[in-house]
Design a protein around this motif. Structure first.
Motif, mmCIF file in Angstrom:
data_model
loop_
_atom_site.group_PDB
_atom_site.id
_atom_site.type_symbol
_atom_site.label_atom_id
_atom_site.label_comp_id
_atom_site.label_asym_id
_atom_site.label_seq_id
_atom_site.Cartn_x
_atom_site.Cartn_y
_atom_site.Cartn_z
ATOM 1 N N THR A 309 27.549 -38.701 -3.099
ATOM 2 C CA THR A 309 26.211 -38.985 -2.729
ATOM 3 C C THR A 309 25.932 -40.187 -3.129
ATOM 4 O OG1 THR A 309 25.460 -36.804 -3.387
ATOM 5 C CG2 THR A 309 23.800 -38.700 -3.637
ATOM 6 N N LYS A 310 26.742 -41.032 -4.153
ATOM 7 C CA LYS A 310 26.696 -42.417 -4.286
ATOM 8 C C LYS A 310 27.395 -43.257 -3.327
ATOM 9 C CE LYS A 310 26.353 -42.122 -9.438
ATOM 10 N NZ LYS A 310 27.199 -42.402 -10.646
ATOM 11 N N LEU A 311 28.506 -42.801 -2.725
ATOM 12 C CA LEU A 311 29.167 -43.310 -1.619
ATOM 13 C C LEU A 311 28.604 -43.397 -0.376
ATOM 14 C CD1 LEU A 311 32.739 -41.955 -2.266
ATOM 15 C CD2 LEU A 311 31.926 -44.614 -2.655
ATOM 16 N N GLY A 312 27.227 -42.568 -0.195
ATOM 17 C CA GLY A 312 26.394 -42.445 0.988
ATOM 18 C C GLY A 312 26.978 -41.712 1.944
ATOM 19 N N GLN A 313 27.696 -40.512 1.504
ATOM 20 C CA GLN A 313 28.372 -39.585 2.371
ATOM 21 C C GLN A 313 27.496 -38.427 2.668
ATOM 22 O OE1 GLN A 313 32.834 -39.396 1.982
ATOM 23 N NE2 GLN A 313 32.956 -41.456 1.579
ATOM 24 N N VAL A 314 27.217 -37.981 1.453
ATOM 25 C CA VAL A 314 26.761 -36.374 1.444
ATOM 26 C C VAL A 314 25.879 -36.290 0.302
ATOM 27 C CG1 VAL A 314 27.054 -33.755 1.201
ATOM 28 C CG2 VAL A 314 28.820 -35.143 2.102
ATOM 29 N N PRO A 315 24.311 -36.125 0.846
ATOM 30 C CA PRO A 315 23.313 -35.888 -0.405
ATOM 31 C C PRO A 315 23.548 -34.526 -0.902
ATOM 32 C CG PRO A 315 22.497 -35.137 1.738
ATOM 33 C CD PRO A 315 23.896 -35.851 1.944
ATOM 34 N N SER A 316 22.849 -34.415 -2.577
ATOM 35 C CA SER A 316 23.260 -33.379 -2.937
ATOM 36 C C SER A 316 21.882 -33.018 -4.095
ATOM 37 C CB SER A 316 24.546 -33.465 -3.940
ATOM 38 O OG SER A 316 24.700 -34.748 -4.933
ATOM 39 N N CYS A 317 22.025 -32.018 -4.700
ATOM 40 C CA CYS A 317 21.153 -31.803 -5.932
ATOM 41 C C CYS A 317 21.416 -30.788 -6.608
ATOM 42 C CB CYS A 317 19.455 -31.549 -5.179
ATOM 43 S SG CYS A 317 19.662 -29.681 -4.544
ATOM 44 N N MET A 326 14.738 -30.835 1.353
ATOM 45 C CA MET A 326 15.918 -31.829 1.278
ATOM 46 C C MET A 326 16.881 -31.950 2.295
ATOM 47 S SD MET A 326 16.501 -30.689 -2.865
ATOM 48 C CE MET A 326 15.167 -31.339 -4.275
ATOM 49 N N LEU A 327 17.018 -31.077 2.953
ATOM 50 C CA LEU A 327 17.968 -30.837 4.178
ATOM 51 C C LEU A 327 17.653 -32.162 5.262
ATOM 52 C CD1 LEU A 327 18.446 -27.196 4.894
ATOM 53 C CD2 LEU A 327 20.012 -28.817 3.797
ATOM 54 N N ASP A 328 16.265 -32.642 5.119
ATOM 55 C CA ASP A 328 16.089 -33.964 5.901
ATOM 56 C C ASP A 328 16.859 -35.095 5.410
ATOM 57 O OD1 ASP A 328 14.423 -32.095 7.406
ATOM 58 O OD2 ASP A 328 12.424 -33.013 6.199
ATOM 59 N N ASP A 329 17.461 -35.092 4.251
ATOM 60 C CA ASP A 329 17.906 -36.338 3.580
ATOM 61 C C ASP A 329 19.433 -36.591 4.324
ATOM 62 O OD1 ASP A 329 15.739 -36.611 1.948
ATOM 63 O OD2 ASP A 329 17.001 -35.826 0.249
ATOM 64 N N VAL A 330 19.920 -35.411 4.851
ATOM 65 C CA VAL A 330 21.036 -35.481 5.538
ATOM 66 C C VAL A 330 21.369 -36.568 6.662
ATOM 67 C CG1 VAL A 330 23.057 -34.265 6.952
ATOM 68 C CG2 VAL A 330 21.812 -33.112 5.031
ATOM 69 N N GLU A 331 20.385 -36.825 7.432
ATOM 70 C CA GLU A 331 20.306 -37.717 8.127
ATOM 71 C C GLU A 331 20.657 -39.250 7.820
ATOM 72 O OE1 GLU A 331 20.567 -36.765 11.364
ATOM 73 O OE2 GLU A 331 20.237 -34.835 10.728
ATOM 74 N N HIS A 332 20.283 -39.607 6.572
ATOM 75 C CA HIS A 332 20.412 -40.588 6.031
ATOM 76 C C HIS A 332 21.910 -41.168 5.579
ATOM 77 C CE1 HIS A 332 16.207 -41.145 7.033
ATOM 78 N NE2 HIS A 332 16.027 -40.188 6.093
ATOM 79 N N PHE A 333 22.564 -39.956 5.551
ATOM 80 C CA PHE A 333 24.165 -40.278 5.161
ATOM 81 C C PHE A 333 25.117 -40.085 6.026
ATOM 82 C CE2 PHE A 333 21.443 -39.046 1.606
ATOM 83 C CZ PHE A 333 22.298 -39.458 0.225
ATOM 84 N N SER A 334 26.143 -40.888 5.866
ATOM 85 C CA SER A 334 27.427 -40.842 6.895
ATOM 86 C C SER A 334 28.089 -39.522 7.367
ATOM 87 C CB SER A 334 28.308 -42.133 6.478
ATOM 88 O OG SER A 334 29.148 -41.474 5.389
ATOM 89 N N GLY A 335 28.073 -38.583 6.208
ATOM 90 C CA GLY A 335 28.784 -37.458 6.596
ATOM 91 C C GLY A 335 30.376 -37.766 6.117
#
Length: 355
Positions: A309-317, A326-335
């Motif tokens: 998450t800190k690396l900007g790859q995958v959101p988590s909680c 919260m799944l909408d946050d995925v679009e803001h991460f690189s994967g």
């Protein structure tokens, strides 16, 4: 040379969720291509999975660790302490079983994926782990020391990750150790990336020991009623056969074998799952976007989720905090992205031909 009998390698993954067994699948395939004969050993769901993947291979049942998670994450460490006498007994039984298996099946080498008692002083024995550092809160120093002491009983330790900065395990697999022959063998995944049209908006991929697997299943089935889109729900329960059911826009399976799951992940836009290391390796291989919910109290999964998450790859909680929005946050991460790593398996497997 061709008439010489194949050397038999005992491959023994831990039955702790399905991750240890599934990441052994590519190793088993490579052993076959290098003219070894794998003999597969585990217990419970992990053994069932291997038997389904390799129905023609010899399989052996090992003593079960019978470890369960705490019902609440804050009691995870206490539960592990309570389980420790049971674990010690299981390891002792495992050592005895391994000795018998080695003699009965003429085993020439061992690959143990986190099974602490599966090794032999008489044949080359390898320990596979991504945890050279074992996180346990304020007792990390002790759990790490104990784990490394066990690893030293083996001839080599194979870490399924890259050796450089472009790695997946972070501090877990890249901690300085003394007296342990460590080899980085690159990430292991049973999957291949397939260019295909997207069929599912969300794939839910459950795994891990009870009761937390069921807790997450119940939570997600309730919360995802509000999800709009095509949903594939794989429960991670290995039964005698793979069963599917369809309710509205949700298709659910109790489990999937490698081929069907590989296709399903490739066809999915987002994967919602635990942050187990094997899952991370699989999703990186397939270049997937994901959302992670680490198992409550499991320090390793919490570390991996927080790091990515800190690396900007995958959101988590946290599990208790999850909401479908919260799944909408995925679009803001690189994967997750694959790493270019080519392993010299001929050189790696030379250990089994040297003795």
């Amino acid at each position: 040379m061709q008439n010489q009998p194949k050397k038999r390698i005992l491959v023994a993954p831990l039955n702790w969720g399905l991750g240890h067994a599934t990441r052994c699948i590519p190793l088993i395939h490579v052993l076959v291509t290098h003219n070894f004969e794998p003999v597969l050993a585990s217990d419970g769901a992990a053994l069932k999975l291997l038997q389904k993947e390799f129905p023609d291979f010899k399989t052996v049942e090992l003593p079960s660790y019978n470890i369960t998670y705490a019902k609440k994450g804050q009691f995870f460490k206490l539960k592990m302490l309570q389980n420790s006498p049971k674990l010690v007994r299981a390891i002792k039984a495992e050592k005895k079983a391994t000795k018998e298996i080695v003699e009965k099946h003429d085993i020439d080498g061992i690959i143990s994926d986190n099974r602490l008692g599966v090794y032999s002083k008489h044949i080359p024995s390898v320990f596979v782990t991504h945890q050279l550092k074992v996180l346990s809160g304020n007792t990390t120093w002790l759990s790490t020391k104990m784990h490394q002491k066990i690893i030293k009983r083996f001839d080599e330790c194979w870490v399924p990750d890259n050796i450089g900065e472009d790695n997946l395990s972070g501090a877990l697999g890249h901690t300085s150790v003394v007296g342990i022959p460590v080899k980085y063998i690159g990430p292991l995944s049973r999957f291949k990336k397939i260019n295909c049209p997207l069929k599912y908006d969300l794939l839910v991929l459950l795994s891990g020991p009870e009761p937390q697997r069921t807790y997450l299943e119940d939570l997600l089935l309730k919360e995802l009623k509000r999800f709009k889109g095509q949903l594939l729900f794989v429960k991670g329960i290995v039964d005698s056969e793979s069963k599917a059911s369809v309710i509205g826009t949700m298709t659910s399976y109790n489990f999937m074998t490698t081929d069907t799951l590989e296709k399903a992940v490739n066809e999915s836009r987002i994967v919602l799952c635990r942050s187990g290391y094997t899952t991370v390796m699989d999703l990186a291989k397939l270049e997937k976007k994901a959302f992670f919910i680490p198992t409550p109290g499991q320090f390793e999964q919490e570390y991996i989720a927080n790091r990515l998450t800190k690396l900007g790859q995958v959101p988590s909680c946290k599990q208790a905090d999850f909401k479908v929005g919260m799944l909408d946050d995925v679009e803001h991460f690189s994967g997750l992205k694959p790493t270019d790593y080519v392993n010299n398996y001929k050189k790696l497997f030379s250990l089994f031909k040297s003795k």
